[in-house]
Write a protein that holds these residues in place. Sequence first.
Motif, PDB file in Angstrom:
ATOM      1  N   LEU A  81      35.778  40.716  40.281  1.00 41.22           N
ATOM      2  CA  LEU A  81      36.622  39.997  39.344  1.00 41.22           C
ATOM      3  C   LEU A  81      36.121  40.161  37.917  1.00 41.22           C
ATOM      4  CD1 LEU A  81      38.983  37.980  39.077  1.00 41.22           C
ATOM      5  CD2 LEU A  81      37.304  36.166  39.311  1.00 41.22           C
ATOM      6  N   GLU A  82      36.997  40.651  37.059  1.00 40.49           N
ATOM      7  CA  GLU A  82      36.678  40.715  35.639  1.00 40.49           C
ATOM      8  C   GLU A  82      37.210  39.453  34.988  1.00 40.49           C
ATOM      9  OE1 GLU A  82      37.768  44.281  33.630  1.00 40.49           O
ATOM     10  OE2 GLU A  82      37.126  45.529  35.308  1.00 40.49           O
ATOM     11  N   THR A  83      36.435  38.909  34.050  1.00 43.41           N
ATOM     12  CA  THR A  83      36.822  37.665  33.401  1.00 43.41           C
ATOM     13  C   THR A  83      36.379  37.661  31.946  1.00 43.41           C
ATOM     14  OG1 THR A  83      36.498  35.277  33.412  1.00 43.41           O
ATOM     15  CG2 THR A  83      34.728  36.577  34.330  1.00 43.41           C
ATOM     16  N   ARG A  84      37.127  36.960  31.112  1.00 43.34           N
ATOM     17  CA  ARG A  84      36.723  36.785  29.713  1.00 43.34           C
ATOM     18  C   ARG A  84      35.742  35.630  29.583  1.00 43.34           C
ATOM     19  NH1 ARG A  84      42.057  35.524  27.517  1.00 43.34           N
ATOM     20  NH2 ARG A  84      40.777  34.224  26.192  1.00 43.34           N
ATOM     21  N   ILE A  85      35.615  34.826  30.610  1.00 42.05           N
ATOM     22  CA  ILE A  85      34.773  33.635  30.524  1.00 42.05           C
ATOM     23  C   ILE A  85      33.295  33.982  30.596  1.00 42.05           C
ATOM     24  CG2 ILE A  85      34.163  31.454  31.641  1.00 42.05           C
ATOM     25  CD1 ILE A  85      37.091  31.294  32.545  1.00 42.05           C
ATOM     26  N   SER A  86      32.916  34.839  31.533  1.00 46.89           N
ATOM     27  CA  SER A  86      31.488  35.138  31.668  1.00 46.89           C
ATOM     28  C   SER A  86      31.259  36.599  32.015  1.00 46.89           C
ATOM     29  CB  SER A  86      30.852  34.243  32.738  1.00 46.89           C
ATOM     30  OG  SER A  86      31.384  34.557  34.002  1.00 46.89           O
ATOM     31  N   LEU A  87      30.076  37.046  31.675  1.00 46.90           N
ATOM     32  CA  LEU A  87      29.630  38.400  31.965  1.00 46.90           C
ATOM     33  C   LEU A  87      28.146  38.314  32.271  1.00 46.90           C
ATOM     34  CD1 LEU A  87      29.944  41.543  31.891  1.00 46.90           C
ATOM     35  CD2 LEU A  87      29.417  41.391  29.442  1.00 46.90           C
ATOM     36  N   TYR A  95      28.768  34.045  27.752  1.00 49.61           N
ATOM     37  CA  TYR A  95      29.914  33.161  27.903  1.00 49.61           C
ATOM     38  C   TYR A  95      30.863  33.434  26.751  1.00 49.61           C
ATOM     39  CZ  TYR A  95      26.666  30.729  30.978  1.00 49.61           C
ATOM     40  OH  TYR A  95      25.770  30.426  31.955  1.00 49.61           O
ATOM     41  N   ARG A  96      32.086  33.838  27.085  1.00 53.47           N
ATOM     42  CA  ARG A  96      33.096  34.163  26.072  1.00 53.47           C
ATOM     43  C   ARG A  96      32.539  35.138  25.030  1.00 53.47           C
ATOM     44  NH1 ARG A  96      37.837  32.266  27.817  1.00 53.47           N
ATOM     45  NH2 ARG A  96      37.773  30.147  28.617  1.00 53.47           N
ATOM     46  N   GLU A 119      37.101  26.599  25.353  1.00 51.06           N
ATOM     47  CA  GLU A 119      37.766  27.059  24.138  1.00 51.06           C
ATOM     48  C   GLU A 119      38.312  25.904  23.299  1.00 51.06           C
ATOM     49  OE1 GLU A 119      40.628  29.979  25.738  1.00 51.06           O
ATOM     50  OE2 GLU A 119      39.338  31.494  24.826  1.00 51.06           O
TER      51      GLU A 119
END
Length: 120
Positions: A81-87, A95-96, A119
């Motif tokens: 899963l790719e997400t903008r919230i965490s990496l 985070y973001r 946000e």
Amino acid sequence: MSDALDPELIPANEACALLGISAATLYAYVSRGQLSSRPGPSARSRVYLRAEVERLAQRKRAGRGAERGAAQSLDRGLPVLETRISLIRPDAPYYRGRSAVAAAQAGATLEDIARLLWEC
């Protein structure tokens, strides 16, 4: 060739030894669908697929943990899963798009991080 002589099938005691478990745990693995069994050479015996037992033993040796789970997912071609919230990166979680380590070093509070994630 009969199942009793088939090298691909092993008796319960050998399966238990390979897995390092008791017979009761072996039966639990079968009931949960983690292993399959077939009738053995005698009326009350069961035999197990060697490949399944060895695969389960390998998974047990590898352990669990987040890093192992992620590697397993990639190995098996499962979606990541790719997400903008965490990496998650080797140097820090982000985070973001902002380093959590840098935020902590700058004195960010739990509330600051929550606002970033939400946000607001």
